[in-house]
Design a protein around this motif. Sequence first.
Motif, PDB file in Angstrom:
ATOM      1  N   CYS A   1       0.821  -1.211   0.000  1.00 34.99           N
ATOM      2  CA  CYS A   1       0.000   0.000   0.000  1.00 34.99           C
ATOM      3  C   CYS A   1       0.854   1.260   0.000  1.00 34.99           C
ATOM      4  O   CYS A   1       1.437   1.611   1.030  1.00 34.99           O
ATOM      5  CB  CYS A   1      -0.889   0.006   1.234  1.00 34.99           C
ATOM      6  N   PRO A   2       0.949   1.973  -1.125  1.00 35.59           N
ATOM      7  CA  PRO A   2       1.631   3.263  -1.144  1.00 35.59           C
ATOM      8  C   PRO A   2       0.778   4.293  -0.407  1.00 35.59           C
ATOM      9  O   PRO A   2      -0.420   4.407  -0.658  1.00 35.59           O
ATOM     10  CB  PRO A   2       1.759   3.609  -2.619  1.00 35.59           C
ATOM     11  N   LEU A   3       1.403   5.024   0.508  1.00 32.21           N
ATOM     12  CA  LEU A   3       0.661   5.947   1.361  1.00 32.21           C
ATOM     13  C   LEU A   3       0.772   7.383   0.883  1.00 32.21           C
ATOM     14  O   LEU A   3       1.777   7.779   0.298  1.00 32.21           O
ATOM     15  CB  LEU A   3       1.188   5.861   2.795  1.00 32.21           C
ATOM     16  N   LYS A   4      -0.253   8.156   1.188  1.00 31.80           N
ATOM     17  CA  LYS A   4      -0.185   9.594   0.974  1.00 31.80           C
ATOM     18  C   LYS A   4       0.818  10.176   1.969  1.00 31.80           C
ATOM     19  O   LYS A   4       1.066   9.598   3.037  1.00 31.80           O
ATOM     20  CB  LYS A   4      -1.556  10.235   1.196  1.00 31.80           C
TER      21      LYS A   4
ATOM     22  N   SER B   1      -0.131  -8.972  10.003  1.00 34.35           N
ATOM     23  CA  SER B   1       0.993  -8.163  10.467  1.00 34.35           C
ATOM     24  C   SER B   1       1.051  -6.912   9.606  1.00 34.35           C
ATOM     25  O   SER B   1       0.740  -6.943   8.419  1.00 34.35           O
ATOM     26  CB  SER B   1       2.319  -8.921  10.317  1.00 34.35           C
ATOM     27  N   VAL B   2       1.455  -5.810  10.230  1.00 33.82           N
ATOM     28  CA  VAL B   2       1.561  -4.532   9.532  1.00 33.82           C
ATOM     29  C   VAL B   2       3.014  -4.104   9.565  1.00 33.82           C
ATOM     30  O   VAL B   2       3.635  -4.055  10.622  1.00 33.82           O
ATOM     31  CB  VAL B   2       0.677  -3.454  10.198  1.00 33.82           C
TER      32      VAL B   2
ATOM     33  N   LEU C   1       2.965  -2.479   4.239  1.00 39.10           N
ATOM     34  CA  LEU C   1       2.750  -3.839   3.759  1.00 39.10           C
ATOM     35  C   LEU C   1       1.876  -4.546   4.781  1.00 39.10           C
ATOM     36  O   LEU C   1       2.225  -4.617   5.965  1.00 39.10           O
ATOM     37  CB  LEU C   1       4.068  -4.590   3.594  1.00 39.10           C
ATOM     38  N   LEU C   2       0.725  -5.012   4.333  1.00 40.15           N
ATOM     39  CA  LEU C   2      -0.119  -5.857   5.159  1.00 40.15           C
ATOM     40  C   LEU C   2       0.207  -7.296   4.777  1.00 40.15           C
ATOM     41  O   LEU C   2       0.051  -7.691   3.615  1.00 40.15           O
ATOM     42  CB  LEU C   2      -1.599  -5.555   4.929  1.00 40.15           C
TER      43      LEU C   2
ATOM     44  N   PRO D   1      -3.886  -0.598  -3.573  1.00 44.04           N
ATOM     45  CA  PRO D   1      -2.865  -1.554  -3.143  1.00 44.04           C
ATOM     46  C   PRO D   1      -2.677  -2.666  -4.165  1.00 44.04           C
ATOM     47  O   PRO D   1      -3.590  -2.992  -4.922  1.00 44.04           O
ATOM     48  CB  PRO D   1      -3.417  -2.119  -1.835  1.00 44.04           C
ATOM     49  N   GLN D   2      -1.487  -3.217  -4.153  1.00 47.91           N
ATOM     50  CA  GLN D   2      -1.213  -4.427  -4.938  1.00 47.91           C
ATOM     51  C   GLN D   2      -1.498  -5.607  -4.031  1.00 47.91           C
ATOM     52  O   GLN D   2      -0.873  -5.752  -2.975  1.00 47.91           O
ATOM     53  CB  GLN D   2       0.261  -4.493  -5.344  1.00 47.91           C
ATOM     54  N   ILE D   3      -2.448  -6.438  -4.426  1.00 51.89           N
ATOM     55  CA  ILE D   3      -2.808  -7.613  -3.631  1.00 51.89           C
ATOM     56  C   ILE D   3      -2.258  -8.844  -4.333  1.00 51.89           C
ATOM     57  O   ILE D   3      -2.498  -9.041  -5.525  1.00 51.89           O
ATOM     58  CB  ILE D   3      -4.331  -7.738  -3.466  1.00 51.89           C
TER      59      ILE D   3
END
Length: 96
Positions: free
Chosen positions: A9-12, A40-41, A51-52, A86-88
């Motif tokens: 997940c790229p964040l703002k 896990s985060v 990353l989840l 996000p890339q899943i």
Amino acid sequence: MSVQVTLNCPLKANIFQELKLFLETNLPNVRGFKGNLRVSVLFDETNNEMLLDEEWLSVESHQTYLKFIEDNGILAQLASFLSEPPQIKYFQRVEL
């Protein structure tokens, strides 16, 4: 056999503290959802990414969860912290 799920997940920019509060509130719901085995985060502060790393009973159980959070608005709230979707990815464990 369970499935490993990663969501990159790229964040703002400058959103980390708000995201942290959101995750603290919502992660218990993920962990308690039928079919979830682990979440896990991980954060990469240099690249402003999260990353989840999750383990689910099956791809279908994860997709059922995604549908659930889409329907109740949580997915849209999570997406508001991201600079792009996000890339899943789904991985099967290989015993070597």
